[in-house]
Scaffold this motif. Structure first.
Motif, short mmCIF file in Angstrom:
data_model
loop_
_atom_site.label_atom_id
_atom_site.label_comp_id
_atom_site.label_asym_id
_atom_site.label_seq_id
_atom_site.Cartn_x
_atom_site.Cartn_y
_atom_site.Cartn_z
N ALA A 1 0.55 -1.30 -0.25
CA ALA A 1 0.28 0.29 -0.35
C ALA A 1 0.95 1.50 -0.04
O ALA A 1 0.52 2.64 -0.99
N ILE A 2 2.10 1.07 1.08
CA ILE A 2 2.29 2.33 0.79
C ILE A 2 3.30 2.44 -0.54
O ILE A 2 3.41 4.02 -0.89
N TYR A 3 3.95 1.89 -1.34
CA TYR A 3 4.27 1.39 -2.16
C TYR A 3 3.43 2.36 -3.33
O TYR A 3 4.16 3.28 -4.44
N LEU A 4 2.49 1.52 -3.74
CA LEU A 4 1.28 2.35 -4.91
C LEU A 4 0.72 3.39 -4.83
O LEU A 4 0.69 3.93 -5.80
N ALA A 5 0.72 4.00 -3.29
CA ALA A 5 -0.04 4.61 -2.55
C ALA A 5 1.18 6.14 -3.03
O ALA A 5 0.40 7.16 -3.80
N ARG A 6 2.52 6.03 -3.04
CA ARG A 6 3.24 7.15 -3.47
C ARG A 6 3.68 7.09 -4.58
O ARG A 6 4.18 7.89 -5.19
N LYS B 1 -0.85 3.91 8.67
CA LYS B 1 -0.72 5.82 8.77
C LYS B 1 0.82 6.35 7.75
O LYS B 1 0.13 7.00 7.25
N GLN B 2 1.02 5.80 7.60
CA GLN B 2 2.23 5.81 6.88
C GLN B 2 1.35 5.84 5.62
O GLN B 2 2.11 6.13 4.25
N ALA B 3 0.36 4.76 4.93
CA ALA B 3 0.25 4.59 3.58
C ALA B 3 -0.98 5.14 3.56
O ALA B 3 -1.40 5.49 2.40
N ALA C 1 5.93 -7.30 -4.79
CA ALA C 1 4.24 -7.07 -5.31
C ALA C 1 3.46 -5.40 -5.94
O ALA C 1 3.18 -5.82 -7.33
N ALA C 2 3.94 -4.33 -5.49
CA ALA C 2 3.72 -2.91 -5.41
C ALA C 2 4.43 -2.54 -7.03
O ALA C 2 3.59 -2.69 -8.24
N LEU C 3 5.51 -3.19 -6.85
CA LEU C 3 6.53 -3.33 -8.26
C LEU C 3 5.67 -3.83 -9.76
O LEU C 3 5.92 -3.24 -10.05
N ASP C 4 5.50 -5.02 -8.79
CA ASP C 4 5.19 -6.41 -10.20
C ASP C 4 3.46 -5.14 -11.04
O ASP C 4 3.52 -5.72 -11.75
N CYS C 5 2.94 -4.74 -9.87
CA CYS C 5 1.38 -4.57 -9.98
C CYS C 5 1.44 -3.69 -10.77
O CYS C 5 0.63 -3.16 -11.89
N GLU C 6 2.13 -2.48 -10.19
CA GLU C 6 2.43 -0.58 -11.48
C GLU C 6 3.34 -0.89 -12.47
O GLU C 6 2.49 -0.77 -13.55
N ARG C 7 3.99 -2.03 -12.73
CA ARG C 7 4.81 -2.32 -13.68
C ARG C 7 3.18 -3.22 -15.01
O ARG C 7 3.48 -2.62 -15.72
N PHE C 8 2.70 -3.91 -14.21
CA PHE C 8 1.98 -5.10 -15.38
C PHE C 8 0.85 -3.52 -15.50
O PHE C 8 0.25 -3.50 -16.88
#
Length: 319
Positions: free
Chosen positions: A17-22, A66-68, A295-302
């Protein structure tokens, strides 16, 4: 329509969630009845990087949440009853929310430790009862420890805990162990490990400061005995939380989601898995968090590639 829906809020789901939100993908995170996962039952976490004085499990999960949220992640409480993965966008039926749609899904529902269901067990989780030797073994230096179970995981935990405890007693309700021969031999060769086989655990005994004993029944004689102990580790396995997927995702023989090695990609394009739901080996907060990042990076790339293909198709149709 959501770009991404994350199911589960343990270290894996929250890191994703943190990675995708950023990345400005505004993920929706669906948290079940135990937000934060198994780590919320751990009183003290001393091996998560960045906390030299340690941190409680609930506090660590709260800070990650909270960070997410700071980057725009949205959290909603509900129970995912079913998912239709036959085509994109995926359709989710969520109790309390109705039907949701998403272009991609990250599954981070974890694995639930199996418990014995005996008297005093649940009440003393975090007070001497644990299901994770590598998480909590350090707290029992020089103390008596019991490991309940007879499989490979029980033998592995008994050997590991012998580094800390003055004595490690293996309690198993059968006369024979289910563990592989090599694991049995390793445990039997350990001078700190003693055996209470053919004994059925009946109840956990505790005082004001925590666990003090385990009541057992000798199956051969029927006699009951109180084993004095400071810590009890239940090692009878884990159950990955994958039933709600309805067999649409490829799993191994134990129900753990199978991913392409080195990635979090499942057999369904656009669906990714991270954390303990796809990890039956390490099961640590830090490895779960790492796989959440993947997972976030794989998802973003997809999503980027899917958008590029869609834009290309639109451009060609306009020519």
């Amino acid at each position: 329509m959501h770009k991404t829906i994350i199911i589960g809020t343990g270290p894996a789901g929250l890191t994703a969630a943190i990675y995708l939100a950023r990345a400005n993908l505004n993920p929706l995170i669906i948290e079940g009845p135990q937000p934060g996962g198994q780590l919320t039952t751990t009183t003290e976490v001393e091996n998560f990087p960045g906390f030299p004085e340690g941190v409680t499990g609930p506090e660590l999960m709260d800070q990650m949440r909270k960070q997410a949220e700071r980057f725009g992640a949205e959290f909603r409480t509900g129970w995912v009853n079913a998912i239709d993965m036959s085509s994109r966008p995926f359709k989710l039926s969520v109790e309390g929310m109705g039907d949701l749609t998403a272009e991609s899904i990250i599954i981070s529902t974890g694995a639930s430790a199996k418990y014995l269901g005996i008297e005093g067990e649940q009440e003393n989780i975090g007070r001497g009862v644990s299901t994770c030797a590598t998480c909590d073994g350090f707290f029992f230096r020089g103390k008596k420890i019991i490991v309940i179970g007879g499989g490979d995981s029980a033998m592995e935990e008994a050997n590991f805990l012998s580094r800390f405890g003055s004595e490690v007693r293996v309690v198993n309700r059968r006369t024979e162990l289910r563990a592989s021969k090599v694991m049995q031999d390793r445990a039997r060769a350990n001078g700190k490990i003693v055996w209470s086989l053919d004994n059925t655990p009946l109840g956990v005994v505790a005082g004001e400061k925590g666990v003090t004993g385990l009541r057992v029944r000798n199956n051969a004689t029927g006699e009951e005995e109180l084993l004095e102990v400071d810590g009890i580790f239940v090692a009878i396995g884990h159950t990955p939380n994958t039933k709600f997927l309805g067999g649409q995702i490829t799993t191994d023989d134990h129900g753990y989601i199978t991913v392409v090695p080195g990635t979090t990609t499942t057999n369904v394009p656009g669906v990714f898995a991270c954390g303990d739901v796809q990890d039956n080996k390490y099961r640590q907060a830090i490895t779960a968090a790492g796989s959440g990042c993947m997972a976030a990076l794989d998802c973003e790339r997809f999503l980027d590639e899917a958008e590029a293909v869609s834009a290309s198709g639109v451009a060609q149709s306009q020519v």
